[in-house]
Design a protein around this motif. Structure first.
Motif, short mmCIF file in Angstrom:
data_model
loop_
_atom_site.label_atom_id
_atom_site.label_comp_id
_atom_site.label_asym_id
_atom_site.label_seq_id
_atom_site.Cartn_x
_atom_site.Cartn_y
_atom_site.Cartn_z
N LYS A 30 1.13 -8.57 -11.02
CA LYS A 30 1.50 -7.17 -11.24
C LYS A 30 2.59 -6.72 -10.28
O LYS A 30 3.40 -5.85 -10.59
N TYR A 31 2.64 -7.36 -9.09
CA TYR A 31 3.56 -6.92 -8.04
C TYR A 31 4.65 -7.92 -7.70
O TYR A 31 5.72 -7.53 -7.21
N LEU B 297 -10.33 -3.71 -3.44
CA LEU B 297 -11.32 -3.22 -4.40
C LEU B 297 -11.91 -4.36 -5.24
O LEU B 297 -13.09 -4.33 -5.60
N ALA B 298 -11.08 -5.38 -5.53
CA ALA B 298 -11.60 -6.55 -6.24
C ALA B 298 -12.63 -7.29 -5.40
O ALA B 298 -13.66 -7.76 -5.92
N GLU C 205 -5.65 -3.05 -4.30
CA GLU C 205 -6.27 -3.68 -5.46
C GLU C 205 -7.04 -4.95 -5.08
O GLU C 205 -8.12 -5.22 -5.62
N GLY D 222 -2.64 3.26 -3.68
CA GLY D 222 -2.62 2.05 -4.49
C GLY D 222 -1.83 0.96 -3.83
O GLY D 222 -1.48 1.05 -2.65
N ILE E 185 -3.69 -9.64 -10.18
CA ILE E 185 -3.19 -8.60 -9.27
C ILE E 185 -1.84 -9.00 -8.71
O ILE E 185 -0.90 -8.22 -8.66
N GLU F 209 -15.85 -5.28 -5.45
CA GLU F 209 -16.55 -5.48 -6.72
C GLU F 209 -17.30 -6.80 -6.73
O GLU F 209 -18.44 -6.89 -7.19
N ASN G 277 0.85 -1.19 0.00
CA ASN G 277 0.00 0.00 0.00
C ASN G 277 0.88 1.24 0.00
O ASN G 277 1.90 1.28 0.69
N THR H 245 -8.67 -13.50 -10.91
CA THR H 245 -8.51 -12.08 -10.57
C THR H 245 -7.35 -11.89 -9.61
O THR H 245 -6.54 -10.96 -9.77
N TYR H 246 -7.26 -12.74 -8.60
CA TYR H 246 -6.18 -12.65 -7.62
C TYR H 246 -4.82 -12.77 -8.32
O TYR H 246 -3.91 -11.99 -8.06
N PHE I 4 -0.85 -3.60 -3.76
CA PHE I 4 -1.46 -4.93 -3.77
C PHE I 4 -2.66 -5.00 -2.82
O PHE I 4 -3.73 -5.48 -3.20
#
Length: 258
Positions: free
Chosen positions: A248-249, A54-55, A51, A46, A245, A58, A37, A241-242, A48
């Motif tokens: 990405k990191y 927020l996932a 995100e 923003g 994300i 959603e 974070n 989805t996991y 991990f």
């Protein structure tokens, strides 16, 4: 009259459903713990943790707002209802369970030591590190660890991990203990970390300090929210989805540490 009563009842139900649909939850995070974070150059929060949060929102079909909170006040802020959940790389520990309830882990946890390059530190006992200056972020399990394991060291605590890193770069720390993934990110990807420091010793996995992984904290009475988060976590793991994300990191799956 019966029709009027029925119409009023249906209207009440619609209003109730609408209120639920319009429910807005707040996520509390630190904003100073990259890559989990952080606040970017535009002032947006923003990372991990954010995100993933927020996932989950959603998937639960609720609107969520992310709120930044200093680490030392992050549990009090939840209990004071400043936000509805903490998604901030918080280890699940028995001590914290006395104040909050946790979801299932959303990633595994380990701590590690970092030292200046060439420091030659290879023994990690209280005797070996007596008089050394050892740092950690205050209010964390890492701080608890160095206090318990190195009582004869000079202990320095910092409001944020970045401040501990900065003191190590500037030669004010002989050693520090931090969460493994952020420190690994720092010494391999950040210019100041790559230039000065390295991870040393074996990962610290003692459950007394790292608990059962990293979870989302909610108020103890909010069991419905906790269960919805658990279900949503299962869903984002199952549908990829996991992983999207995560990748990405990180270069490993932090859910399994493999």
């Amino acid at each position: 009259m019966r029709k009027l009563i029925l119409a009023l009842a249906l209207a009440g139900t619609a209003l109730s459903s609408s209120a639920v649909a319009a429910e807005k939850l707040k996520i509390g995070t630190e904003g100073a713990y990259p890559p989990f974070n952080f606040v970017d150059s535009s002032g947006k929060i923003g990372g991990f943790d954010v995100e993933i949060g927020l996932a989950l929102c959603e998937r639960m079909k609720v609107e969520c707002e992310v709120v930044a909170q200093d680490w030392d006040g992050i549990i009090p802020g939840l209990l004071a209802k400043k936000y509805d959940m903490i998604i901030a790389s918080m280890f699940i520990t028995e001590e914290r369970k006395k104040q909050v309830a946790f979801t299932n882990p959303y990633y595994l946890a380990a701590m590690t030591h970092a030292a200046p390059k060439g420091a030659g530190i290879s023994a990690f006992s209280n005797e070996a590190l007596q008089g050394k200056v050892i740092g950690a972020q205050s209010g964390t399990t890492q701080a608890d660890y160095i206090a318990a394991v190195y009582p004869d060291a000079e202990i320095k605590l910092y409001p944020t991990q970045d401040e501990a890193n900065l003191d190590m770069v500037n030669g004010r720390l002989d050693l520090q203990v931090g969460d493994m993934l952020p420190l690994l990110d720092w010494v391999t990807k950040k210019d100041d970390g790559k230039g000065c420091c390295e991870l040393v010793g074996e990962p610290i996995t003692d459950k007394k300090f790292v608990g059962d992984g990293v979870g989302i904290a909610v108020r103890q009475e909010d069991n419905e929210v906790r269960e919805k988060l658990n279900n949503a976590l299962d869903e984002i793991r199952a549908d990829g989805t996991y992983k999207k994300i995560n990748d990405k990191y990180f270069t490993i799956d932090v859910y399994t540490m493999k």
